[in-house]
Each structure stands twice: as C-alpha cells, then as structure tokens.
Scaffold this motif. Structure first.
Motif, PDB file in Angstrom:
ATOM      1  N   LEU A  81      25.419  17.588  78.719  1.00 20.37           N
ATOM      2  CA  LEU A  81      26.123  17.869  77.480  1.00 20.37           C
ATOM      3  C   LEU A  81      25.429  17.072  76.378  1.00 20.37           C
ATOM      4  O   LEU A  81      25.559  15.852  76.307  1.00 20.37           O
ATOM      5  N   GLN A  82      24.668  17.782  75.561  1.00 19.84           N
ATOM      6  CA  GLN A  82      24.009  17.164  74.415  1.00 19.84           C
ATOM      7  C   GLN A  82      24.991  17.170  73.255  1.00 19.84           C
ATOM      8  O   GLN A  82      25.449  18.243  72.836  1.00 19.84           O
ATOM      9  N   MET A  83      25.295  15.987  72.746  1.00 18.90           N
ATOM     10  CA  MET A  83      26.289  15.846  71.692  1.00 18.90           C
ATOM     11  C   MET A  83      25.608  15.315  70.435  1.00 18.90           C
ATOM     12  O   MET A  83      25.098  14.195  70.433  1.00 18.90           O
ATOM     13  N   ASN A  84      25.589  16.126  69.405  1.00 15.26           N
ATOM     14  CA  ASN A  84      24.990  15.752  68.132  1.00 15.26           C
ATOM     15  C   ASN A  84      26.062  15.666  67.045  1.00 15.26           C
ATOM     16  O   ASN A  84      27.166  16.183  67.213  1.00 15.26           O
ATOM     17  N   SER A  85      25.700  15.031  65.951  1.00 13.85           N
ATOM     18  CA  SER A  85      26.615  14.912  64.803  1.00 13.85           C
ATOM     19  C   SER A  85      27.981  14.410  65.247  1.00 13.85           C
ATOM     20  O   SER A  85      29.023  14.970  64.880  1.00 13.85           O
ATOM     21  N   LEU A  86      27.976  13.373  66.029  1.00 14.33           N
ATOM     22  CA  LEU A  86      29.224  12.858  66.597  1.00 14.33           C
ATOM     23  C   LEU A  86      30.146  12.309  65.516  1.00 14.33           C
ATOM     24  O   LEU A  86      29.688  11.756  64.496  1.00 14.33           O
ATOM     25  N   ARG A  87      31.421  12.471  65.772  1.00 17.03           N
ATOM     26  CA  ARG A  87      32.470  12.046  64.839  1.00 17.03           C
ATOM     27  C   ARG A  87      33.405  11.076  65.547  1.00 17.03           C
ATOM     28  O   ARG A  87      33.527  11.121  66.780  1.00 17.03           O
ATOM     29  N   PRO A  88      34.098  10.234  64.812  1.00 16.87           N
ATOM     30  CA  PRO A  88      35.052   9.323  65.468  1.00 16.87           C
ATOM     31  C   PRO A  88      36.074  10.065  66.323  1.00 16.87           C
ATOM     32  O   PRO A  88      36.485   9.549  67.370  1.00 16.87           O
ATOM     33  N   GLU A  89      36.455  11.258  65.922  1.00 17.02           N
ATOM     34  CA  GLU A  89      37.435  12.016  66.704  1.00 17.02           C
ATOM     35  C   GLU A  89      36.871  12.546  68.028  1.00 17.02           C
ATOM     36  O   GLU A  89      37.625  13.080  68.845  1.00 17.02           O
ATOM     37  N   ASP A  90      35.573  12.398  68.245  1.00 14.96           N
ATOM     38  CA  ASP A  90      34.982  12.759  69.544  1.00 14.96           C
ATOM     39  C   ASP A  90      35.159  11.633  70.566  1.00 14.96           C
ATOM     40  O   ASP A  90      34.824  11.809  71.744  1.00 14.96           O
ATOM     41  N   THR A  91      35.665  10.495  70.128  1.00  9.60           N
ATOM     42  CA  THR A  91      35.890   9.373  71.032  1.00  9.60           C
ATOM     43  C   THR A  91      36.870   9.766  72.135  1.00  9.60           C
ATOM     44  O   THR A  91      37.977  10.234  71.858  1.00  9.60           O
ATOM     45  N   ALA A  92      36.444   9.594  73.376  1.00 11.05           N
ATOM     46  CA  ALA A  92      37.263  10.001  74.507  1.00 11.05           C
ATOM     47  C   ALA A  92      36.535   9.640  75.799  1.00 11.05           C
ATOM     48  O   ALA A  92      35.346   9.299  75.785  1.00 11.05           O
ATOM     49  N   ILE A  93      37.265   9.768  76.890  1.00 12.24           N
ATOM     50  CA  ILE A  93      36.620   9.773  78.207  1.00 12.24           C
ATOM     51  C   ILE A  93      36.243  11.228  78.493  1.00 12.24           C
ATOM     52  O   ILE A  93      37.098  12.123  78.389  1.00 12.24           O
ATOM     53  N   TYR A  94      35.006  11.436  78.851  1.00 10.41           N
ATOM     54  CA  TYR A  94      34.501  12.773  79.135  1.00 10.41           C
ATOM     55  C   TYR A  94      34.390  12.961  80.647  1.00 10.41           C
ATOM     56  O   TYR A  94      33.792  12.123  81.339  1.00 10.41           O
ATOM     57  N   TYR A  95      34.971  14.061  81.115  1.00 10.08           N
ATOM     58  CA  TYR A  95      34.980  14.377  82.534  1.00 10.08           C
ATOM     59  C   TYR A  95      34.193  15.658  82.789  1.00 10.08           C
ATOM     60  O   TYR A  95      34.353  16.641  82.053  1.00 10.08           O
ATOM     61  N   CYS A  96      33.394  15.651  83.840  1.00  8.47           N
ATOM     62  CA  CYS A  96      32.784  16.902  84.263  1.00  8.47           C
ATOM     63  C   CYS A  96      33.598  17.472  85.422  1.00  8.47           C
ATOM     64  O   CYS A  96      34.283  16.731  86.136  1.00  8.47           O
ATOM     65  N   ALA A  97      33.520  18.773  85.565  1.00  7.48           N
ATOM     66  CA  ALA A  97      34.307  19.463  86.577  1.00  7.48           C
ATOM     67  C   ALA A  97      33.518  20.633  87.126  1.00  7.48           C
ATOM     68  O   ALA A  97      32.665  21.203  86.434  1.00  7.48           O
ATOM     69  N   GLU A 113      38.040  22.904  90.760  1.00  4.70           N
ATOM     70  CA  GLU A 113      38.509  22.284  92.001  1.00  4.70           C
ATOM     71  C   GLU A 113      38.142  20.811  92.100  1.00  4.70           C
ATOM     72  O   GLU A 113      38.821  20.045  92.791  1.00  4.70           O
ATOM     73  N   ASP A 114      37.065  20.437  91.464  1.00  7.25           N
ATOM     74  CA  ASP A 114      36.548  19.080  91.647  1.00  7.25           C
ATOM     75  C   ASP A 114      36.227  18.450  90.301  1.00  7.25           C
ATOM     76  O   ASP A 114      35.712  19.125  89.398  1.00  7.25           O
ATOM     77  N   TRP A 115      36.476  17.138  90.221  1.00  9.79           N
ATOM     78  CA  TRP A 115      36.308  16.396  88.979  1.00  9.79           C
ATOM     79  C   TRP A 115      35.509  15.118  89.219  1.00  9.79           C
ATOM     80  O   TRP A 115      35.653  14.482  90.273  1.00  9.79           O
ATOM     81  N   GLY A 116      34.730  14.760  88.209  1.00 11.00           N
ATOM     82  CA  GLY A 116      34.045  13.473  88.234  1.00 11.00           C
ATOM     83  C   GLY A 116      34.951  12.370  87.722  1.00 11.00           C
ATOM     84  O   GLY A 116      36.094  12.614  87.328  1.00 11.00           O
ATOM     85  N   GLN A 117      34.413  11.162  87.695  1.00  9.09           N
ATOM     86  CA  GLN A 117      35.226   9.979  87.376  1.00  9.09           C
ATOM     87  C   GLN A 117      35.362   9.735  85.887  1.00  9.09           C
ATOM     88  O   GLN A 117      36.201   8.941  85.485  1.00  9.09           O
ATOM     89  N   GLY A 118      34.554  10.393  85.071  1.00 11.79           N
ATOM     90  CA  GLY A 118      34.658  10.196  83.628  1.00 11.79           C
ATOM     91  C   GLY A 118      33.663   9.187  83.108  1.00 11.79           C
ATOM     92  O   GLY A 118      33.314   8.219  83.795  1.00 11.79           O
ATOM     93  N   THR A 119      33.235   9.404  81.886  1.00 14.22           N
ATOM     94  CA  THR A 119      32.355   8.464  81.200  1.00 14.22           C
ATOM     95  C   THR A 119      32.843   8.335  79.768  1.00 14.22           C
ATOM     96  O   THR A 119      33.183   9.332  79.119  1.00 14.22           O
ATOM     97  N   LEU A 120      32.924   7.105  79.284  1.00 15.74           N
ATOM     98  CA  LEU A 120      33.534   6.832  77.992  1.00 15.74           C
ATOM     99  C   LEU A 120      32.527   6.998  76.861  1.00 15.74           C
ATOM    100  O   LEU A 120      31.439   6.415  76.895  1.00 15.74           O
ATOM    101  N   VAL A 121      32.930   7.754  75.870  1.00 13.29           N
ATOM    102  CA  VAL A 121      32.151   7.917  74.641  1.00 13.29           C
ATOM    103  C   VAL A 121      32.972   7.347  73.490  1.00 13.29           C
ATOM    104  O   VAL A 121      34.121   7.746  73.283  1.00 13.29           O
ATOM    105  N   THR A 122      32.380   6.407  72.764  1.00 15.80           N
ATOM    106  CA  THR A 122      33.040   5.804  71.621  1.00 15.80           C
ATOM    107  C   THR A 122      32.173   6.020  70.388  1.00 15.80           C
ATOM    108  O   THR A 122      31.002   5.628  70.383  1.00 15.80           O
ATOM    109  N   VAL A 123      32.762   6.631  69.366  1.00 15.69           N
ATOM    110  CA  VAL A 123      32.041   6.902  68.131  1.00 15.69           C
ATOM    111  C   VAL A 123      32.659   6.061  67.025  1.00 15.69           C
ATOM    112  O   VAL A 123      33.841   6.226  66.701  1.00 15.69           O
ATOM    113  N   SER A 124      31.869   5.181  66.466  1.00 15.28           N
ATOM    114  CA  SER A 124      32.371   4.302  65.412  1.00 15.28           C
ATOM    115  C   SER A 124      32.113   4.914  64.034  1.00 15.28           C
ATOM    116  O   SER A 124      31.122   5.604  63.826  1.00 15.28           O
ATOM    117  N   SER A 125      33.021   4.620  63.119  1.00 17.38           N
ATOM    118  CA  SER A 125      32.887   5.186  61.765  1.00 17.38           C
ATOM    119  C   SER A 125      32.063   4.272  60.866  1.00 17.38           C
ATOM    120  O   SER A 125      31.745   3.152  61.206  1.00 17.38           O
TER     121      SER A 125
END
Length: 125
Positions: A81-97, A113-125
């Motif tokens: 997942l390539q994430m560009n132009s990130l915004r503070p509201e994109d801050t979240a734990i991201y899970y793949c499934a 059916e299956d989920w990963g453990q999540g990875t934290l994305v933090t976008v500062s303003s």
C-alpha cells in the motif's frame, strides 16, 4: 494462513509511506487470495481502505482514492500500500487481510478470513 504487515511509522503531513504485507500459507497460492487493507483510528471502528482482487481489479475508499495505491507481487507473496499526500486523519493502525477466492465483497470486513497484526501509521501536522 499468516500475515505479516510492516512499514508503518511517523511521517509529516504531505509525506509518503509504503506498507507491506506478506502472506505465508501452505497448499494454496497467494495469487488465489484477494488482499485488503483496513485501518482503525483510536476509538474508532475498523474501516476499509483498499483492496486488490485475486482475479484483478483494485478498489479504494473515497477518502484515499487518488492518494493511495495498492499493488501485489505474487512472486513474493506480498501486497503493498503506497500512501502519498498523507494527512493527519490517515493516522491509524493499518491491517492487511486475506480472502481466499472470494466473490469480490472487498469493502466488507466479514469477507476476509485472515488478518495481520497491524502496523501503526502516525501523520503529524
């Protein structure tokens, strides 16, 4: 099935990150899985972000369409997942499934059916 997500971190608004998720499975081919990304902000529900079908096709939520790009490398059993132009509201734990040979309801959590453990994305303003 095991999913390992990585690539999260702290980034300034307007910056970019690339998330990766590698699937480990025996007896099945990665190419037979539809793969999705969801995210969950603090105190919020988990929401759909993007998906890529096992038959092809990509799908995005309105909030990330045009900024995020999902792709897959079947030789590496990995979805990105390539994430560009990130915004503070994109801050979240991201899970793949992963969804094995599903029928395309990629926007819905119960499709997977299956989920990963999540990875934290933090976008500062």
């Amino acid at each position: 099935v095991q999913l390992q997500a990585s690539g999260g971190g702290l980034v300034q608004a307007g910056g970019s990150l690339r998330l990766s998720c590698t699937l480990s499975v025996t007896g099945r081919a990665f190419s037979d899985f539809g793969m999705g990304w969801f995210r969950q902000g603090s105190g919020k529900e988990r929401h759909f972000v993007a998906a890529i079908g096992w038959k092809g096709g990509t799908f995005y939520s309105d909030s990330v369409n045009g900024r995020f790009t999902i792709s897959r490398d079947n030789a590496k059993n990995t979805v990105y997942l390539q994430m560009n132009s990130l915004r503070p509201e994109d801050t979240a734990i991201y899970y793949c499934a992963a969804d094995y040979r599903g029928e395309g309801r990629y926007y819905y959590r119960d499709q997977y059916e299956d989920w990963g453990q999540g990875t934290l994305v933090t976008v500062s303003s």
